[in-house]
Scaffold this motif. Structure first.
Motif, mmCIF file in Angstrom:
data_model
loop_
_atom_site.group_PDB
_atom_site.id
_atom_site.type_symbol
_atom_site.label_atom_id
_atom_site.label_comp_id
_atom_site.label_asym_id
_atom_site.label_seq_id
_atom_site.Cartn_x
_atom_site.Cartn_y
_atom_site.Cartn_z
ATOM 1 N N LYS B 449 0.838 -1.203 0.000
ATOM 2 C CA LYS B 449 0.000 0.000 0.000
ATOM 3 C C LYS B 449 0.867 1.244 0.000
ATOM 4 C CE LYS B 449 -4.142 -1.724 2.264
ATOM 5 N NZ LYS B 449 -4.747 -1.893 3.591
ATOM 6 N N GLU B 450 1.892 1.188 0.815
ATOM 7 C CA GLU B 450 2.805 2.333 0.873
ATOM 8 C C GLU B 450 3.471 2.534 -0.474
ATOM 9 O OE1 GLU B 450 4.492 3.968 4.039
ATOM 10 O OE2 GLU B 450 2.349 3.906 4.419
ATOM 11 N N THR B 451 3.771 1.405 -1.106
ATOM 12 C CA THR B 451 4.479 1.467 -2.367
ATOM 13 C C THR B 451 3.697 2.281 -3.393
ATOM 14 O OG1 THR B 451 5.388 -0.683 -1.910
ATOM 15 C CG2 THR B 451 5.528 0.069 -4.153
ATOM 16 N N THR B 452 2.401 2.152 -3.352
ATOM 17 C CA THR B 452 1.617 2.901 -4.327
ATOM 18 C C THR B 452 1.743 4.395 -4.103
ATOM 19 O OG1 THR B 452 -0.284 2.799 -2.896
ATOM 20 C CG2 THR B 452 -0.056 1.049 -4.537
ATOM 21 N N LYS B 453 2.102 4.762 -2.886
ATOM 22 C CA LYS B 453 2.239 6.195 -2.606
ATOM 23 C C LYS B 453 3.674 6.649 -2.724
ATOM 24 C CE LYS B 453 -1.492 5.898 0.741
ATOM 25 N NZ LYS B 453 -1.711 5.665 2.153
ATOM 26 N N GLY B 775 23.111 16.154 -5.310
ATOM 27 C CA GLY B 775 22.950 17.100 -4.213
ATOM 28 C C GLY B 775 23.893 16.789 -3.081
ATOM 29 N N THR B 776 24.297 17.838 -2.394
ATOM 30 C CA THR B 776 25.150 17.684 -1.230
ATOM 31 C C THR B 776 24.502 18.463 -0.101
ATOM 32 O OG1 THR B 776 27.078 17.623 -2.627
ATOM 33 C CG2 THR B 776 27.454 18.037 -0.314
ATOM 34 N N TYR B 777 24.339 17.837 1.005
ATOM 35 C CA TYR B 777 23.671 18.505 2.117
ATOM 36 C C TYR B 777 24.554 18.420 3.342
ATOM 37 C CZ TYR B 777 20.091 17.811 -1.280
ATOM 38 O OH TYR B 777 19.415 17.800 -2.461
ATOM 39 N N MET B 778 24.987 19.568 3.786
ATOM 40 C CA MET B 778 25.849 19.636 4.965
ATOM 41 C C MET B 778 24.990 19.505 6.220
ATOM 42 S SD MET B 778 29.085 20.168 4.853
ATOM 43 C CE MET B 778 29.890 21.374 5.877
ATOM 44 N N THR B 779 25.509 18.797 7.193
ATOM 45 C CA THR B 779 24.887 18.843 8.497
ATOM 46 C C THR B 779 25.744 19.745 9.365
ATOM 47 O OG1 THR B 779 26.190 17.037 9.377
ATOM 48 C CG2 THR B 779 24.177 16.458 8.226
ATOM 49 N N LYS B 780 25.226 20.003 10.545
ATOM 50 C CA LYS B 780 25.979 20.852 11.449
ATOM 51 C C LYS B 780 26.857 19.946 12.308
ATOM 52 C CE LYS B 780 24.460 25.257 13.266
ATOM 53 N NZ LYS B 780 23.360 25.913 13.958
ATOM 54 N N SER B 781 28.061 19.763 11.910
ATOM 55 C CA SER B 781 29.038 18.875 12.556
ATOM 56 C C SER B 781 28.405 17.596 13.111
ATOM 57 C CB SER B 781 29.829 19.602 13.647
ATOM 58 O OG SER B 781 28.997 20.049 14.664
ATOM 59 N N THR B 782 27.679 16.940 12.241
ATOM 60 C CA THR B 782 27.070 15.675 12.600
ATOM 61 C C THR B 782 27.445 14.633 11.554
ATOM 62 O OG1 THR B 782 25.203 16.940 13.435
ATOM 63 C CG2 THR B 782 24.904 14.586 13.223
ATOM 64 N N PRO B 783 28.351 13.739 11.892
ATOM 65 C CA PRO B 783 28.666 12.683 10.920
ATOM 66 C C PRO B 783 27.430 11.844 10.623
ATOM 67 C CG PRO B 783 30.241 12.696 12.727
ATOM 68 C CD PRO B 783 29.137 13.624 13.113
ATOM 69 N N VAL B 784 27.278 11.457 9.381
ATOM 70 C CA VAL B 784 26.078 10.727 8.993
ATOM 71 C C VAL B 784 26.359 9.235 9.135
ATOM 72 C CG1 VAL B 784 24.384 10.412 7.196
ATOM 73 C CG2 VAL B 784 25.614 12.567 7.376
ATOM 74 N N VAL B 785 25.794 8.666 10.167
ATOM 75 C CA VAL B 785 26.124 7.288 10.509
ATOM 76 C C VAL B 785 25.210 6.301 9.796
ATOM 77 C CG1 VAL B 785 26.251 5.668 12.421
ATOM 78 C CG2 VAL B 785 27.054 7.982 12.720
ATOM 79 N N HIS B 786 24.005 6.715 9.531
ATOM 80 C CA HIS B 786 23.066 5.773 8.936
ATOM 81 C C HIS B 786 22.129 6.490 7.970
ATOM 82 C CE1 HIS B 786 20.933 1.945 8.846
ATOM 83 N NE2 HIS B 786 19.820 2.646 8.784
ATOM 84 N N LEU B 787 21.756 5.771 6.945
ATOM 85 C CA LEU B 787 20.794 6.296 5.980
ATOM 86 C C LEU B 787 19.720 5.246 5.755
ATOM 87 C CD1 LEU B 787 23.175 7.824 3.326
ATOM 88 C CD2 LEU B 787 21.528 9.078 4.676
ATOM 89 N N HIS B 788 18.538 5.717 5.462
ATOM 90 C CA HIS B 788 17.445 4.785 5.277
ATOM 91 C C HIS B 788 16.428 5.444 4.348
ATOM 92 C CE1 HIS B 788 14.505 1.727 6.400
ATOM 93 N NE2 HIS B 788 13.625 2.696 6.463
ATOM 94 N N PHE B 789 15.908 4.653 3.433
ATOM 95 C CA PHE B 789 14.808 5.153 2.611
ATOM 96 C C PHE B 789 13.520 4.553 3.151
ATOM 97 C CE2 PHE B 789 18.032 6.352 -0.405
ATOM 98 C CZ PHE B 789 17.472 7.419 -1.087
ATOM 99 N N THR B 790 12.564 5.407 3.435
ATOM 100 C CA THR B 790 11.294 4.873 3.880
ATOM 101 C C THR B 790 10.596 4.261 2.673
ATOM 102 O OG1 THR B 790 10.038 6.854 3.388
ATOM 103 C CG2 THR B 790 11.096 6.748 5.529
ATOM 104 N N ARG B 791 9.501 3.607 2.956
ATOM 105 C CA ARG B 791 8.792 2.932 1.862
ATOM 106 C C ARG B 791 8.258 3.923 0.850
ATOM 107 N NH1 ARG B 791 5.889 -1.471 5.816
ATOM 108 N NH2 ARG B 791 7.668 -2.876 5.908
ATOM 109 N N ARG B 792 8.161 5.147 1.264
ATOM 110 C CA ARG B 792 7.705 6.155 0.304
ATOM 111 C C ARG B 792 8.859 6.968 -0.243
ATOM 112 N NH1 ARG B 792 2.215 8.658 2.886
ATOM 113 N NH2 ARG B 792 1.301 6.703 3.560
ATOM 114 N N ASN B 793 10.061 6.488 -0.029
ATOM 115 C CA ASN B 793 11.249 7.140 -0.579
ATOM 116 C C ASN B 793 11.599 8.467 0.075
ATOM 117 O OD1 ASN B 793 12.497 5.415 -2.281
ATOM 118 N ND2 ASN B 793 11.302 6.007 -4.078
ATOM 119 N N LEU B 794 11.333 8.575 1.313
ATOM 120 C CA LEU B 794 11.848 9.705 2.080
ATOM 121 C C LEU B 794 13.152 9.234 2.718
ATOM 122 C CD1 LEU B 794 11.225 12.496 3.555
ATOM 123 C CD2 LEU B 794 10.335 11.078 5.378
#
Lengths: 678, 804
Positions: B449-453, B775-794
């Motif tokens: 269901k999520e996939t459709t969205k 795209g490149t997105y800086m964080t505020k001195s926060t190393p990016v330890v994990h990434l995840h795509f939600t079922r709706r691609n967020l």
């Protein structure tokens, strides 16, 4: 990246003397040189090996810094017992000692008295881990919110200002197809831009600065409008919010030229109109801009300094100089100028020396009015002890004479008297701490008189107080954890009831309380402006709960010195910053402020005073003269109408120049009660 | 000894799935390995270790605790060797076990593990052996020692095919090696030699260095070769330059081994600058190695000695080199080339410098060509058919090509889709998978269901990124995982805790206490609701149990379990119903850097400092497979989407793909210039993306075994990688505090797969990583330890704020 790093291998080994020292500490007196050499080789190798293993733990721990625990884990890998006692220290200070031809680095181990540890209060529990979500990017664009790094860091803004040909245009970049690139990409862009520099310019003998586009997006325009309106509007809560936004938001740099113009134009217009309230609001905007760490303000200092200077030395800043507290504005602006000097003065722009010259010139001039004189002295005094020492102290005698001639002489004009009085207290306030440091302790009235003329005796007593104060402060600083490094000048706006027996403008609170008080009087302002220190939230006031809220203020101000006006020089002292808040809020029935001073009779007012806790038996409101209705009575319709009147007034005033602060658009503040100041 | 070094180490346990009908057999071996040659051990401990020894070490250690568990209990054939240690002492009567025990004792004594030895002996009540065994190692009388070693050789000879070294040995974590009975091509004749050399002594490993030339001549040899290579034709120069580094290392080690310290030092000083900069980490290790004594137990050195450095050189270049060396009578170098290098000769054009640079950098040179030849079933498994109210079933298959789906074909394929089997997919039951539960089916329906969205991503439609910042973590955040439905976030911390947050309004509830549970009406419809304890519901649950930093965390697909791996050497399984620890999987003994659940649950993989990755099933306390072959720590482990393969990234700068079915290494990817810290498969299973400390992301085609892309841009370790749900976007997060988005479609689309490239593996990487960067997105001195795509691609990103 890795390719660029040059391999740097060190063949460092421990000196063999270290081995000797260690051996000695183990009780082995004689150790052969050869053995030492072998030992160093071995130990150095092992240490390197462990360090390399420890690096692994650092990497896996996703850190950039090696910690002692990494070493412990590396030792554990080798089945070696880890070193105990080196935990949880950010930094282990190694001490150095030499003597007898030997140099030693050692870690000082102090003997700790257990009872001391038990008796000291526990440190605060550290905050627990928590999770906070924010948008790093919305459909490819990075929103400029405090959680994200500023879109253009200060360095880039600076590069733009100083080397416009080299830097990337943030505006253009945003218009590009790849929206929302961070500065990482911007750097790459900059490279690209350099390459495709307009070919027309290539052969030209001079390089033209490319036209830069200063277009604000619709959102930015809206933001600008909202912010400026809130800053000069009548709603104090909104203003506080707006100032907070200016002081913290990272994405303001594109609007900076507009803000700068807004302020300078605003000052220009309102000085002419003697609109004290608006001037104060504008100065608070300057302060907020200065507080924003992401803005590269250097480019606009030339616009801001004249505006601020105007607010210090202008002959007249308000409609009724005898009543209104324009002195506070001058103090506040003087502090701003000092801050500007501290931040932006360099050997090339000589801001400080130019400012100092300006002040000195106007002070030395015989014909200068007392207001300007006050401003000049305040401006100089805020620049620091050195300036006071070299420029003010030598003139104390002369100035003292002048003051005496006004105060003791025939009453020529009330305004002059007030001015002289202010100048005198200002001089005492600023000079006493300096003198306390300069002169050796025995303070002799006569000696002071001899040196400083008529001001001498007063000065002497102030110096004595200052000394006591310094001692007291030293204790308090030790005791209290509250340190506010940046003084927050407090400006409070109110309307004077009538030119009564009280010293106009300056509220003299009972001597026991003797706290520096600043009250600003204005015919128009509806709500008292408060300073804009973003992080502190210590003033909450409302008409009904003034007592409790003042308590809140007081709890913070406990560390404020309890004596006299000598110590309010906030640049030098660390503690004093929290000043008592005195508010006089008026609900004038009919106040056509721009035309004539409000008649004394038709003014209601009430005063909220925050007092130090030590002052016993002083209630806020009761300590004020009679025509004060109980605070609860303030929500009268009159108040509202008065506010509206004020508002209309602003609208009716001669058409302001573009960018001039206008008060319209802001909401009348409820039922006329003082808004929560912050 | 040459025989020792000949084998690559990617040998693993041969297991047939024919045991229990549904799931992989937990027991090791099926006896298929009888009579086949033992594969010599390549582990740092030399040939001396064997399974029994390793197991005994573990057993001995654990004897005090009273919970003996075999660490390495997997072995191909021999019953004696495979017997777990605790079994050995108790059945001391059996001759085999007795011999094993003696061997173990001998091993322990030599490894100076006296404590373990004594514990073992105590347990075995082998008092009669005390004569031979007691006392310091030096006091061993000659006869006893002889007898023991004779026994030992017999043991090993009679137990062909069981050899394993366990890290505890000398502190050098060893790659455990097992004989791959069928695949091991070692001739039976070698068994003897193995037995003879079965002393776990470095000197044996180093014996090849005994022959020596004039130490002062080494510099001359080297610079002579350097001169020759630099003067050779351009087309050969790049290829021959590959020789510099391995020769340099081996010559240096020879000098050190033969105790020419000063010569070694000056040799190093003179030539280390010539080496490619991506070897600097290893050079740093070498530079500290200045004495023969240091060589004992130095992992890097042992790696060089025990595995041949693989070079890929065209026939022409090789001939050139050969001629030169023979002309010059340069035996020293020739010997090294012969003994320590494996030159993979190919016919055809010599490779260019860029082509070479793309592939080199690993600790032991490039992968041999044949290493990547075996077939890999990279297709996805057929999804079980589920009755879904919406007819929008099964999207995964659609995205096979990694291209944006068009509406039309999707509609068409709905009918036939479920029947069609991906030609590249493994047989459905190749790996026994757990049956779907009802709750899983519900979840699948939700997913669809999520996939459709789902947002269709592309260069013009970039995903939004929601960043979860861990505040006040005081630099302690070491691992993060997010459930597939993005409802829970788990964080592993350096203070040994695992914390689970609910990021939806639904709070985390645990099951009530037993006493309260008994009060519940079990017949009621909402019994599942009633058993949950509302009172203790909270947004955050803390799981205590580990005794070291938690380096890996992984949710099970059904969100009932959480795995965590830690510095303390264990992997723990936590229940998210009760928020308690269910199992501690012991086996690694050394820090476990990563763990991950299979996409179908039940299995999980872990990898750690002991250089092996292990496959486990949640209901077995012993590993089902041990994937051994990496020459350094296994930093990260990931399951293939079809659960038939496991990819591991290692500090030896290689990525390996392992077949879960038989434990074989089916792919070796070289090209990274630094330890690999992140891995991810594309959703269609065809591609693999890897990120390393060098800040680069490399893309691999699994089917062809080729590198297909390089994404440059990060300036620090790439800690996290993830493809979008449809595979259009690759997101990478790094220690440089940025999240970058890459155009994955474009990266894979102009992928040329002509026969030549496929055959030789010579790839020309397009220099287009800047075009691919979306795209490149800086964080505020926060190393990016994990990434995840939600079922709706967020995109959800996570990291700990580290104030400067």
């Amino acid at each position: 990246m890795a390719e660029e790093k040059k391999l740097k291998l060190s063949n460092t080994v421990l000196p063999s003397e270290s081995m000797k020292v260690v051996a000695e500490s183990m009780g082995i007196a004689q150790i052969q040189e050869e053995t030492c050499q072998l030992l160093t080789d071995e130990v150095s190798y092992r240490i390197k090996e462990i360090a390399q293993d420890a690096l692994k733990f650092m990497h896996m721990g996703k850190r950039q810094k090696l910690t002692t625990s990494d070493i412990d884990y590396a030792l554990k890998l080798k089945n070696v017992e880890p070193l105990y006692g080196f935990h949880a220290q950010e930094f282990i200070p190694f001490r150095f000692a030499s003597g007898g031809g030997r140099e030693l680095y050692f870690y000082e181990e102090k003997e700790v008295d257990l009872s001391d540890i038990i008796n000291t209060p526990l440190p605060r529990v550290p905050l627990d881990v928590c999770l906070k979500a924010h948008w790093l990017s919305i459909e490819g664009c990075q929103p400029a919110i405090p959680e994200n790094p500023p879109p253009a860091p200060k360095e880039q803004q600076k590069a733009e200002a100083t080397e416009p040909l080299k830097s990337a245009k943030p505006g253009q970049e945003e218009d590009g197809p790849l929206k929302g690139k961070g500065q990482g990409a911007a750097a790459a862009d900059a490279k690209g831009k350099e390459k495709k520099a307009p070919p027309l310019l290539e052969g030209a003998p001079f390089r033209l600065k490319p036209r830069s586009i200063h277009e604000l997006s619709v959102e930015q325009q809206l933001y600008y409008k909202e912010i400026t309106e809130a800053c000069v509007g009548s709603c104090e809560a909104k203003r506080a919010e707006a100032l907070q936004s200016i002081a913290t938001d990272p994405g303001l740099y594109q609007m900076l030229p507009r803000f700068s113009t807004f302020i300078s134009e605003g000052v220009r217009v309102n000085v002419v109109q003697n609109n004290l309230a608006l001037l104060i609001y504008l100065m608070r905007m300057v302060k907020a801009l200065m507080d924003n760490p992401t803005l590269y303000l250097e480019k606009y200092v030339h616009e801001l300094i004249p505006a601020v200077m105007t607010c210090i030395v202008s002959r007249q800043l308000c409609l009724r100089p005898d009543v209104d507290n324009h002195w506070a504005l001058r103090d506040f602006a003087a502090r701003l100028v000092a801050q500007i000097c501290k931040h932006f003065s360099t050997t090339t722009n000589n801001i400080q020396s130019r400012i100092t010259k300006t002040f000195t010139k106007s002070w030395v001039d015989e014909k200068t009015p007392w207001t300007t004189r006050y401003g000049s002295i305040a401006g100089l005094a805020e620049l620091g002890h050195d300036v006071i020492k070299t420029l003010i102290l030598p003139r104390l005698q002369q100035e003292g004479e002048r003051i005496r001639s006004v105060l003791d002489g025939p009453v020529l004009s009330n305004i002059d008297r007030i001015g002289a009085d202010h100048v005198q207290s200002l001089l005492l306030k600023h000079c006493a701490p300096v003198l306390a440091k300069l002169r050796p302790p025995p303070d002799n009235q006569d000696a002071y008189r001899g040196e400083f003329g008529s001001l001498g005796p007063l000065l002497c007593s102030h110096v004595v107080k200052a000394r006591a104060q310094a001692a007291l402060q030293a204790q308090q600083v030790n005791r209290t954890t509250l340190t506010i490094t940046q003084p927050r000048p407090t400006l409070t706006l109110s309307q004077a009831p009538q030119p009564g027996p009280r010293t106009p403008g300056l509220l003299k609170v009972p001597g026991s309380i003797a706290l520096p008080v600043q009250t600003l009087v204005s015919a128009r302002a509806a709500a008292p402006p408060q300073p804009s220190p973003p992080p502190t939230k210590f003033i909450v006031m409302s008409s009904s709960s003034s007592a409790s809220s003042t308590q809140q203020v007081l709890s913070l101000s406990t560390s404020a010195p309890g004596s006299g006006s000598t110590t309010t020089s906030p640049v030098t002292t660390t503690v004093p910053s929290v000043q008592p808040i005195v508010k006089l809020v008026s609900t004038a029935t009919t106040a056509p402020p721009s035309t004539a001073p409000a008649g004394p009779g038709n003014v209601q007012k009430y005063i909220v005073v925050s007092l130090p806790p030590t002052g016993e038996g002083k209630g806020g409101p009761p300590s004020h003269p009679s025509p004060v209705p109980p605070p609860s009575s303030s929500p009268s319709p009159l108040g509202g109408s008065a506010l509206c009147g004020g508002k209309q007034e602003a609208g009716d005033s001669p058409p302001p120049a573009p960018g001039t602060p206008k008060a319209n658009g802001s909401q009348p503040t409820g039922p006329g009660s003082p808004q929560p100041a912050l | 000894m040459a025989a020792l070094a000949e084998e690559q180490t990617e040998v693993a346990v041969k297991l047939e799935p024919e045991g229990p009908p549904t799931l992989l057999p937990p027991q090791a071996g099926d006896g298929a390995g009888e009579g086949s040659g033992g594969t010599p051990n390549n582990g740092p401990n030399g040939g001396g270790g064997n399974v029994a020894a390793a197991a005994a070490v573990a057993g001995g250690r654990r004897a005090d605790g009273g919970t003996p568990k075999p660490v390495v209990a997997v072995s191909a054939a021999a019953p004696a060797g495979a017997a777990p240690a605790p079994a050995a002492p108790t059945d001391a009567g059996a001759p085999h076990d007795r011999q094993t025990l003696l061997a173990v004792l001998q091993f322990l004594r030599q490894s100076n593990l006296r404590e373990a030895e004594e514990a073992l002996r105590r347990e075995a009540r082998l008092l009669e052996e005390a004569v031979a065994g007691s006392g310091a190692p030096g006091e061993l009388d000659g006869a006893g020692a002889e007898a023991a070693s004779a026994l030992l050789s017999r043991v090993t000879a009679s137990v062909p095919g069981s050899a394993a070294a366990d890290p505890p040995g000398t502190g050098a974590p060893g790659a455990a090696v097992f004989s791959a009975s069928a695949s091991g091509p070692a001739a039976p004749g070698k068994v003897g030699s193995v037995a003879v050399e079965d002393q776990p002594d470095v000197s044996a490993v180093l014996s090849a260095y005994n022959q020596q030339g004039d130490p002062t001549m080494y510099e001359e040899y080297y610079s002579g070769l350097k001169h020759f290579i630099e003067c050779s034709l351009d087309c050969h120069r790049a290829e021959l330059s590959q020789l510099f580094y391995p020769l340099f290392v081996h010559m240096y080690l020879e000098l050190v081994y033969n105790q020419h310290e000063n010569e070694a030092k000056s040799f190093f000083e003179k030539f280390h600058g010539d080496q490619e900069c991506y070897y600097q980490d290893d050079l740093r290790v070498l530079s500290s190695l200045t004495k023969k004594e240091h060589m004992k137990g130095n992992e890097t050195m042992l790696d060089f000695r025990t595995s041949k450095f693989v070079l890929r050189i065209s026939r022409d270049s090789y001939q050139l080199l050969k001629r030169h060396l023979q002309e010059k009578q340069n035996n020293q170098i020739w010997n090294i080339v012969q003994e320590h290098l494996y030159i993979d000769i190919f016919d055809g054009m010599p490779r260019s410098k860029q082509q070479i640079d793309a592939m080199v950098g690993s600790l032991a040179g490039e992968a041999k060509r044949e290493a990547n030849k075996s077939k890999v079933f990279f297709g996805l498994l057929k999804e079980p058919e589920i009755e879904v109210p919406l007819d929008d079933e099964d999207e995964e298959g659609e995205n096979e090509e990694g291209k944006p789906k068009k509406k039309k074909p999707k509609k068409d394929s709905i009918g036939s889709k479920s029947k069609k089997q991906d030609p590249n997919a493994p047989p459905q039951n190749r790996i026994p998978l757990p049956e779907l539960k009802d709750s899983d089916k519900l979840d699948k329906i939700m997913n669809m269901k999520e996939t459709t969205k789902r947002v269709r991503l592309g260069p013009d439609c970039l995903p939004s990124i929601c960043f979860y910042t861990f505040l006040n973590a005081y630099q302690g955040l070491t691992a993060v995982d997010v459930t597939d439905d993005s409802s829970l976030i788990a964080g592993g911390f350096a203070d040994s805790t695992v914390r689970v947050w609910s990021v939806t309004p639904k709070k985390l509830r645990s099951v009530k206490q037993a006493s309260d549970l008994s009060l519940i009406d079990k017949e009621s419809d909402d019994v599942l609701e009633r058993i949950m304890d509302e009172k203790t519901a909270s947004e955050l649950k803390i799981l205590y149990g580990h005794s070291g930093p938690v380096y890996g965390a992984s949710f099970s697909p059904d969100r009932n379990y959480l795995l965590s791996s830690s510095e303390d050497g264990t992997v723990r399984l936590w229940s998210l119903q009760t928020f308690t620890c269910l199992v501690g999987y012991k086996g690694h003994n050394y820090p476990v850097w990563d763990t991950q659940f299979s996409p179908y649950g039940y299995y999980f993989v872990s990898g750690g400092h002991d250089r092996v990755a292990r496959l486990w099933a949640t209901d077995h306390y012993q590993p089902l497979r041990i994937f051994a072959g990496h020459l350094a720590d296994v930093n990260c482990t990931r399951f293939h989407p079809n659960s038939n393969y496991v990819a591991t990234g290692s500090a030896d700068r290689t990525v390996r793909l392992w077949d879960v079915l038989n434990g074989n290494c089916v792919r070796i990817f070289t090209g990274h210039k630094g330890p690999i810290h992140s891995l991810t498969f594309s959703p269609n299973g065809r591609f693999l993306a890897t990120g390393a400390t060098d800040g680069r992301v490399l893309l691999w085609d699994i089917g062809h075994g080729l590198m297909v892309g390089e994404l440059k841009g990060h300036t620090d370790t790439v800690c996290s990688l993830r493809f979008s749900r449809d595979g259009e976007i690759l997101a990478s997060g790094s220690m440089d505090n940025t999240v970058r988005l890459w155009d994955a479609i474009k990266a894979f689309e102009d992928l040329e797969t002509d026969d030549f490239t496929t055959a030789t593996g010579h790839i020309n990487l397009p220099e287009n990583s800047q075009e691919l960067l979306l795209g490149t997105y800086m964080t505020k001195s926060t190393p990016v330890v994990h990434l995840h795509f939600t079922r709706r691609n967020l995109v959800l990103a996570a990291g700990a704020y580290s104030p400067q």
